[in-house]
Scaffold this motif. Sequence first.
Motif, PDB file in Angstrom:
ATOM      1  N   GLU A  28       0.848  -1.193   0.000  1.00 25.72           N
ATOM      2  CA  GLU A  28       0.000   0.000   0.000  1.00 25.72           C
ATOM      3  C   GLU A  28       0.879   1.237   0.000  1.00 25.72           C
ATOM      4  O   GLU A  28       1.926   1.266   0.656  1.00 25.72           O
ATOM      5  CB  GLU A  28      -0.883   0.001   1.264  1.00 25.72           C
ATOM      6  N   PRO A  29       0.467   2.269  -0.754  1.00 29.19           N
ATOM      7  CA  PRO A  29       1.258   3.503  -0.721  1.00 29.19           C
ATOM      8  C   PRO A  29       1.188   4.112   0.664  1.00 29.19           C
ATOM      9  O   PRO A  29       0.170   4.063   1.331  1.00 29.19           O
ATOM     10  CB  PRO A  29       0.580   4.387  -1.769  1.00 29.19           C
ATOM     11  N   THR A  30       2.233   4.683   1.071  1.00 27.29           N
ATOM     12  CA  THR A  30       2.299   5.269   2.405  1.00 27.29           C
ATOM     13  C   THR A  30       2.438   6.770   2.373  1.00 27.29           C
ATOM     14  O   THR A  30       2.480   7.410   3.421  1.00 27.29           O
ATOM     15  CB  THR A  30       3.502   4.664   3.177  1.00 27.29           C
ATOM     16  N   ASP A  31       2.427   7.391   1.109  1.00 30.41           N
ATOM     17  CA  ASP A  31       2.649   8.834   1.035  1.00 30.41           C
ATOM     18  C   ASP A  31       1.365   9.618   0.873  1.00 30.41           C
ATOM     19  O   ASP A  31       1.409  10.835   0.799  1.00 30.41           O
ATOM     20  CB  ASP A  31       3.607   9.172  -0.118  1.00 30.41           C
ATOM     21  N   PRO A  33      -2.730  11.047   1.992  1.00 27.05           N
ATOM     22  CA  PRO A  33      -3.406  11.408   3.245  1.00 27.05           C
ATOM     23  C   PRO A  33      -4.375  10.310   3.675  1.00 27.05           C
ATOM     24  O   PRO A  33      -4.864   9.522   2.860  1.00 27.05           O
ATOM     25  CB  PRO A  33      -4.127  12.694   2.889  1.00 27.05           C
ATOM     26  N   VAL A  34      -4.685  10.312   4.934  1.00 26.64           N
ATOM     27  CA  VAL A  34      -5.617   9.334   5.491  1.00 26.64           C
ATOM     28  C   VAL A  34      -7.033   9.892   5.365  1.00 26.64           C
ATOM     29  O   VAL A  34      -7.269  11.083   5.558  1.00 26.64           O
ATOM     30  CB  VAL A  34      -5.263   9.025   6.966  1.00 26.64           C
ATOM     31  N   VAL A  35      -7.988   9.021   5.057  1.00 22.59           N
ATOM     32  CA  VAL A  35      -9.386   9.420   4.912  1.00 22.59           C
ATOM     33  C   VAL A  35      -9.994   9.595   6.293  1.00 22.59           C
ATOM     34  O   VAL A  35     -10.014   8.647   7.098  1.00 22.59           O
ATOM     35  CB  VAL A  35     -10.173   8.382   4.114  1.00 22.59           C
ATOM     36  N   ALA A  36     -10.486  10.821   6.591  1.00 21.78           N
ATOM     37  CA  ALA A  36     -11.119  11.089   7.882  1.00 21.78           C
ATOM     38  C   ALA A  36     -12.576  10.638   7.875  1.00 21.78           C
ATOM     39  O   ALA A  36     -13.068  10.090   8.870  1.00 21.78           O
ATOM     40  CB  ALA A  36     -11.038  12.571   8.207  1.00 21.78           C
ATOM     41  N   ASP A  37     -13.276  10.883   6.737  1.00 16.55           N
ATOM     42  CA  ASP A  37     -14.685  10.507   6.687  1.00 16.55           C
ATOM     43  C   ASP A  37     -15.120  10.407   5.220  1.00 16.55           C
ATOM     44  O   ASP A  37     -14.517  11.050   4.338  1.00 16.55           O
ATOM     45  CB  ASP A  37     -15.541  11.547   7.417  1.00 16.55           C
ATOM     46  N   GLY A  60     -10.162   5.918   7.615  1.00 14.32           N
ATOM     47  CA  GLY A  60      -8.974   5.239   8.114  1.00 14.32           C
ATOM     48  C   GLY A  60      -8.071   4.738   7.029  1.00 14.32           C
ATOM     49  O   GLY A  60      -6.881   4.446   7.292  1.00 14.32           O
ATOM     50  N   SER A  61      -8.557   4.592   5.795  1.00 12.01           N
ATOM     51  CA  SER A  61      -7.705   4.138   4.698  1.00 12.01           C
ATOM     52  C   SER A  61      -6.956   5.307   4.097  1.00 12.01           C
ATOM     53  O   SER A  61      -7.294   6.473   4.319  1.00 12.01           O
ATOM     54  CB  SER A  61      -8.540   3.448   3.626  1.00 12.01           C
ATOM     55  N   THR A  62      -5.884   4.972   3.370  1.00 12.69           N
ATOM     56  CA  THR A  62      -5.133   6.009   2.653  1.00 12.69           C
ATOM     57  C   THR A  62      -5.911   6.413   1.403  1.00 12.69           C
ATOM     58  O   THR A  62      -6.369   5.563   0.639  1.00 12.69           O
ATOM     59  CB  THR A  62      -3.736   5.500   2.276  1.00 12.69           C
ATOM     60  N   PHE A  63      -6.076   7.738   1.196  1.00 12.83           N
ATOM     61  CA  PHE A  63      -6.858   8.218   0.059  1.00 12.83           C
ATOM     62  C   PHE A  63      -6.129   7.979  -1.255  1.00 12.83           C
ATOM     63  O   PHE A  63      -4.934   8.283  -1.386  1.00 12.83           O
ATOM     64  CB  PHE A  63      -7.166   9.706   0.199  1.00 12.83           C
ATOM     65  N   SER A  64      -6.853   7.421  -2.254  1.00 11.30           N
ATOM     66  CA  SER A  64      -6.329   7.210  -3.605  1.00 11.30           C
ATOM     67  C   SER A  64      -7.348   7.762  -4.600  1.00 11.30           C
ATOM     68  O   SER A  64      -8.517   7.347  -4.594  1.00 11.30           O
ATOM     69  CB  SER A  64      -6.085   5.717  -3.851  1.00 11.30           C
ATOM     70  N   ARG A  94      -5.836  15.116   7.658  1.00  6.86           N
ATOM     71  CA  ARG A  94      -6.579  14.095   6.933  1.00  6.86           C
ATOM     72  C   ARG A  94      -7.549  14.772   5.929  1.00  6.86           C
ATOM     73  O   ARG A  94      -7.660  15.983   5.895  1.00  6.86           O
ATOM     74  CB  ARG A  94      -7.345  13.215   7.924  1.00  6.86           C
ATOM     75  N   VAL A  95      -8.253  13.930   5.131  1.00  4.49           N
ATOM     76  CA  VAL A  95      -9.186  14.469   4.129  1.00  4.49           C
ATOM     77  C   VAL A  95     -10.567  13.872   4.349  1.00  4.49           C
ATOM     78  O   VAL A  95     -10.698  12.722   4.806  1.00  4.49           O
ATOM     79  CB  VAL A  95      -8.723  14.191   2.685  1.00  4.49           C
ATOM     80  N   ILE A  96     -11.559  14.719   4.042  1.00  5.10           N
ATOM     81  CA  ILE A  96     -12.944  14.253   4.020  1.00  5.10           C
ATOM     82  C   ILE A  96     -13.346  14.072   2.557  1.00  5.10           C
ATOM     83  O   ILE A  96     -13.168  14.982   1.729  1.00  5.10           O
ATOM     84  CB  ILE A  96     -13.872  15.265   4.698  1.00  5.10           C
ATOM     85  N   VAL A  97     -13.841  12.896   2.209  1.00  8.51           N
ATOM     86  CA  VAL A  97     -14.201  12.578   0.821  1.00  8.51           C
ATOM     87  C   VAL A  97     -15.722  12.653   0.674  1.00  8.51           C
ATOM     88  O   VAL A  97     -16.464  11.996   1.422  1.00  8.51           O
ATOM     89  CB  VAL A  97     -13.699  11.174   0.424  1.00  8.51           C
ATOM     90  N   TYR A  98     -16.185  13.517  -0.298  1.00  3.24           N
ATOM     91  CA  TYR A  98     -17.610  13.660  -0.574  1.00  3.24           C
ATOM     92  C   TYR A  98     -17.932  12.986  -1.914  1.00  3.24           C
ATOM     93  O   TYR A  98     -17.202  13.157  -2.909  1.00  3.24           O
ATOM     94  CB  TYR A  98     -17.998  15.138  -0.674  1.00  3.24           C
ATOM     95  N   PHE A  99     -19.022  12.252  -1.946  1.00  3.06           N
ATOM     96  CA  PHE A  99     -19.554  11.702  -3.188  1.00  3.06           C
ATOM     97  C   PHE A  99     -20.884  12.416  -3.479  1.00  3.06           C
ATOM     98  O   PHE A  99     -21.893  12.188  -2.792  1.00  3.06           O
ATOM     99  CB  PHE A  99     -19.776  10.191  -3.061  1.00  3.06           C
TER     100      PHE A  99
END
Length: 774
Positions: A28-31, A33-37, A60-64, A94-99
Amino acid sequence: MNAMDRVPFRNLIVAACLLLAVNTGRAEPTDGPVVADVIPVGNRLTPNQQIIGQLRTRPGSTFSAEAAQEDARTLRGAGFGDVRVRTQNASDGRVIVYFDLSEMPNKIGEVVYKGSKHIKQADLESLTGLRRGMPLNPVANKLACQSIERKYQEDGRMFARVVLDEGENSGDTRVVFNITEGPEVKVTATEFVGHGGWVSSARLREQIVTSRSHLGIGGTFDPRKLEADVMQLREYYRNLGFLDSDVSSELVWSRDHTGVKIVFHIKEGERYKVSNVELIGNKALESGELLKMVNTKAGATYDQKVIQADANAIQDTYGVGGRRVAVKDSYVQTGPGAVAVQYQVMEQAPVRIHNIIVEGNDRTRENVILRVLGMYEGQILSWPQVRAAEERLANLGLFDVNRENGARPTITVVDTDNPGYKDVVVQLKETTTGSFMLGVSVNSDAGLAGQIALNERNFDIFRFPRSLDDLLSGNAFRGGGQEFRLEAVPGTQLQRYVASWREPSLFDTPYGLALSGYYFTRSYTEYNESRLGVRASVSRQLNRFWNFSETFRVEGVNVFQVSPFATPAITNNAGRSTLVGFRTGLVRDSRDSYLRPTQGSVLDLSFEQVLGTYTYPLASAEFSKYWTAWSRRDGSGKHVLSFRSQAQFAGDDTPVYERLYGGGYRSMRGFAFRGVGPFENGLNVGGQFAWLNTVEYQLPVLANDKFFLVAFCDGGTVERKFTISDYRVTAGIGMRIITPITGPVPIALDFGIPIVRNPNDIKQLLAFYVGFGG
């Protein structure tokens, strides 16, 4: 180390490299940001957890970005119409991802029209466009409510109301219209209040579309028509010089609101006079020259129709020389009840025609249109020709002309890159040119007759079908501007069967060609007659008024069942004979209407030399003149005085079936058909000279100009030789009635009484013609 010892060592190195590559690919890439929500947006029907459960992107996962786009594709496949991904940085890095989601609407499971009794469901479905299985759209459903309500109001149910019981919310699965139809409203009366004595209420009713109900038939109330009627009445008054006039409407309801009386309140004001006429902006032509074209004079009553005609006359005066002018008429108040009429002239230099562009002729050949225009590329553009060409196209009968909605052929002049040239754009809409007619007619001259006719006004004799579809679509044998007609007229006294073809512009020249073949049979008191023949005619329109023609005919004639009391003047011509005729004709026609002329004249001159079994000449000269003696102030209700005189001559060898006779409708009323002429043994043997004259005065009785009274005096004689020795005179009255059943041809009833007659003449009080067709 020998070769066998080196092979296992090399294989060990390859296996180690492969293992390293596999482990590297799974890392898994480690560079990132982590997904906050993860937050779905826009979903109203689907729960958040159901959406998140389908995603790889989770808190909790790394954002891709690649994984997020794959999630978007997964959601689209699950039924969402549109899915967009966006991110927002949180305060902890961290980042918040919206769909952002667009849910597909529910499907319509059922469309229900509750309470509809007077409109069929199929008509409602056509009106709304809603069907089971379509996506449910609340906005479209609300608009459909309004459409249904408007349709009921157009049908006279102005209190109709439509409410959406279901289908207003996106979560609904049914569309249910709750319809309260209400009573049908009829117009019980139309009343005009405040108008002066110069115009009658009956005449004002002719200006409006709203009509009264008679015995419950017609007269449906439509508020939109009422609004248009008010505007039309205002325009009517102002065009006639009542420039301060105003019109309003009042509705007087019945107790049960099923009937309404419409009261039009009219404030006429003063009728304005013209104090003076002014020309503004004219430079190329002197004002004095232009004012000669103007019929509006100082002291005259203001009349918009006359003023508009004056503006057109000014345009035509300029346009003859190729100059384009725009003439705008206006008025300026100069005192109480007085205005100065101004014609503002905007001159342009002469121009030539660059291109002639024809649009809308899907079936009609372009050369048919171009020859009617009378305009050609490269010539100086004559502006009067533009208006005249529009009129010729409208009269051609090939294109849509509707005076109610303003549809008609138009010619527009548009600019080009070259300032000295203009393009001429002809816009048309083709109309139905073929017709099949069934009709019946009865008249005092020929008895009862039926009519079966097949007519095509846009025939093309050379347009053979190229395929079965070409034939079935109606394109075959059409588009050439020719006329083809098959007609059968079986009757009690007369039978006629005709096939005819006419080309109005042979090889695109000013010459026309007409061909016909016919069979004719007629019963007379003296004998029975039949004719089988062909006719060919070549004509040339010399100018707007004059037409020249040459006609050739060949006929086989049979005179049979001759009366036993017949004298040699008849019996000598019994049996079969052959005619070959050569006729020259010249006609000048300046009438303003073919069916009911109110001004103008017709001069018809002809000479025919006939050869064959008998040799003789036939000559005729006929002149008719029409005057308008009086009319209403709006130009309707014209009283027309007319005069007609016809002189005919036949040679000595003329057989009985070609001799001259008088009496009957359009001849000498008060006498029977062929009831005037030289008689032998009580039988009319015909004459060689006839002179028939008519003076008639026609006046309208109704405001709609569809019922007229006629007073007439007919006079004339039919003689054996060129002499006037037995002149007859009749006088009488008649009626002309225009009905929807008979079309533009009026029912004609004339009662004539002979004042001066020959004892042998056959009297007949009533002469009439009634025709029905469709």
